[in-house]
Design a protein around this motif. Structure first.
Motif, PDB file in Angstrom:
ATOM      1  N   VAL A 121     -13.265 -42.939  16.258  1.00  0.00           N
ATOM      2  CA  VAL A 121     -14.579 -42.351  15.987  1.00  0.00           C
ATOM      3  C   VAL A 121     -14.753 -41.007  16.677  1.00  0.00           C
ATOM      4  CG1 VAL A 121     -17.063 -42.669  16.276  1.00  0.00           C
ATOM      5  CG2 VAL A 121     -15.651 -44.598  15.576  1.00  0.00           C
ATOM      6  N   PHE A 122     -14.420 -40.932  17.963  1.00  0.00           N
ATOM      7  CA  PHE A 122     -14.725 -39.730  18.738  1.00  0.00           C
ATOM      8  C   PHE A 122     -13.524 -38.792  18.927  1.00  0.00           C
ATOM      9  CE2 PHE A 122     -17.963 -42.818  20.090  1.00  0.00           C
ATOM     10  CZ  PHE A 122     -19.079 -42.106  19.724  1.00  0.00           C
ATOM     11  N   GLU A 123     -12.371 -39.175  18.422  1.00  0.00           N
ATOM     12  CA  GLU A 123     -11.142 -38.372  18.474  1.00  0.00           C
ATOM     13  C   GLU A 123     -10.796 -37.903  19.881  1.00  0.00           C
ATOM     14  OE1 GLU A 123     -11.513 -35.267  15.563  1.00  0.00           O
ATOM     15  OE2 GLU A 123     -11.425 -36.671  13.900  1.00  0.00           O
ATOM     16  N   GLU A 124     -11.062 -38.770  20.853  1.00  0.00           N
ATOM     17  CA  GLU A 124     -10.615 -38.515  22.225  1.00  0.00           C
ATOM     18  C   GLU A 124     -10.393 -39.853  22.895  1.00  0.00           C
ATOM     19  OE1 GLU A 124     -14.478 -38.047  25.063  1.00  0.00           O
ATOM     20  OE2 GLU A 124     -13.823 -36.249  24.043  1.00  0.00           O
ATOM     21  N   GLU A 125      -9.592 -39.834  23.974  1.00  0.00           N
ATOM     22  CA  GLU A 125      -9.271 -41.072  24.659  1.00  0.00           C
ATOM     23  C   GLU A 125     -10.451 -41.577  25.453  1.00  0.00           C
ATOM     24  OE1 GLU A 125      -5.739 -41.956  27.089  1.00  0.00           O
ATOM     25  OE2 GLU A 125      -4.747 -40.511  25.774  1.00  0.00           O
ATOM     26  N   LEU A 126     -10.544 -42.901  25.552  1.00  0.00           N
ATOM     27  CA  LEU A 126     -11.586 -43.530  26.342  1.00  0.00           C
ATOM     28  C   LEU A 126     -11.194 -43.404  27.803  1.00  0.00           C
ATOM     29  CD1 LEU A 126     -14.203 -45.190  26.230  1.00  0.00           C
ATOM     30  CD2 LEU A 126     -12.811 -47.239  26.078  1.00  0.00           C
ATOM     31  N   SER A 127     -11.960 -42.629  28.579  1.00  0.00           N
ATOM     32  CA  SER A 127     -11.591 -42.350  29.962  1.00  0.00           C
ATOM     33  C   SER A 127     -11.993 -43.465  30.920  1.00  0.00           C
ATOM     34  CB  SER A 127     -12.225 -41.028  30.417  1.00  0.00           C
ATOM     35  OG  SER A 127     -13.622 -41.110  30.255  1.00  0.00           O
ATOM     36  N   THR A 128     -13.020 -44.233  30.577  1.00  0.00           N
ATOM     37  CA  THR A 128     -13.465 -45.314  31.442  1.00  0.00           C
ATOM     38  C   THR A 128     -12.923 -46.633  30.925  1.00  0.00           C
ATOM     39  OG1 THR A 128     -15.490 -45.576  30.161  1.00  0.00           O
ATOM     40  CG2 THR A 128     -15.574 -44.068  32.036  1.00  0.00           C
ATOM     41  N   THR A 129     -13.382 -47.709  31.519  1.00  0.00           N
ATOM     42  CA  THR A 129     -12.914 -49.021  31.062  1.00  0.00           C
ATOM     43  C   THR A 129     -13.442 -49.298  29.652  1.00  0.00           C
ATOM     44  OG1 THR A 129     -14.833 -50.153  31.979  1.00  0.00           O
ATOM     45  CG2 THR A 129     -12.911 -49.923  33.416  1.00  0.00           C
ATOM     46  N   SER A 130     -12.782 -50.201  28.998  1.00  0.00           N
ATOM     47  CA  SER A 130     -13.138 -50.514  27.615  1.00  0.00           C
ATOM     48  C   SER A 130     -14.210 -51.588  27.512  1.00  0.00           C
ATOM     49  CB  SER A 130     -11.886 -50.932  26.846  1.00  0.00           C
ATOM     50  OG  SER A 130     -11.299 -52.059  27.474  1.00  0.00           O
TER      51      SER A 130
END
Length: 189
Positions: free
Chosen positions: A91-100
């Motif tokens: 969706v956001f085209e970037e890696e999830l930096s925090t926990t999932s």
């Protein structure tokens, strides 16, 4: 004293005698049309009323819409629970930096809404169907707002997010249209 012997009584079988049954029904006040043009089969149905007048006149495609919603919510919930990082990246085209965990909580909430949708699919009660549609519309509105705020904070506008926003507006409009149509009073003919 002479006793007369009476002839044996001939019992009339009212169940087989059509005229007698019609007379009995006329005396009871059933079988004929009432003021609304309804024909009651028994005094009980006449007193309680006909349940058909309380039946929901569903808009065309309502059950299909609820089925599509239930399947969509279920699939999205499973995706968010099992693959939270991939869903966020899509969706956001970037890696999830925090926990999932936030995406997994989102999946749990979606699964709860999916259960409401599945319940709404199999019910005949108008109120439950209306609340199902209302909860779905609220979800789409809140998701639209949250996604917009998140995109403003990030400062980017990916194509996948734009597609998500447009789909949420479309789904909101369709759901509200069904909600409005279901809540209207039927026209008397």
């Amino acid at each position: 004293m002479s006793s007369k012997s009476h002839p044996p009584l001939m019992k009339k079988h009212s169940q087989t005698d059509l005229i007698s049954r019609l007379k009995s029904r006329k005396i009871l006040g059933v079988g004929g049309e009432d003021d609304d043009g309804e024909v009651h089969r028994s005094k009980i149905s006449q007193m309680l009323g006909n349940e058909l007048k309380f039946a929901v006149r569903e808009p065309i495609g309502l059950r299909v819409w609820i089925l599509v919603s239930a399947v969509g919510f279920t699939l999205m919930a499973i995706t968010a629970l099992v693959f939270p990082n991939q869903l966020y990246e899509l969706v956001f085209e970037e890696e999830l930096s925090t926990t999932s965990i936030s995406v997994r909580l989102y999946g749990a909430a979606l699964l709860s809404l999916a259960l409401i949708m599945w319940n709404g699919l199999y019910t005949a009660e108008k109120v439950i169907i209306q609340w199902t549609l209302l909860s779905e519309a609220c979800y789409f509105a809140v998701q639209f707002l949250v996604t917009c705020v998140t995109l403003m904070e990030i400062g980017i506008l990916p194509n996948a997010a734009m597609l998500l926003l447009l789909s949420r507006v479309l789904f909101f409009v369709v759901t509200v249209a069904y909600y409005y149509h279901l809540g209207r009073k039927p026209k008397k003919i």
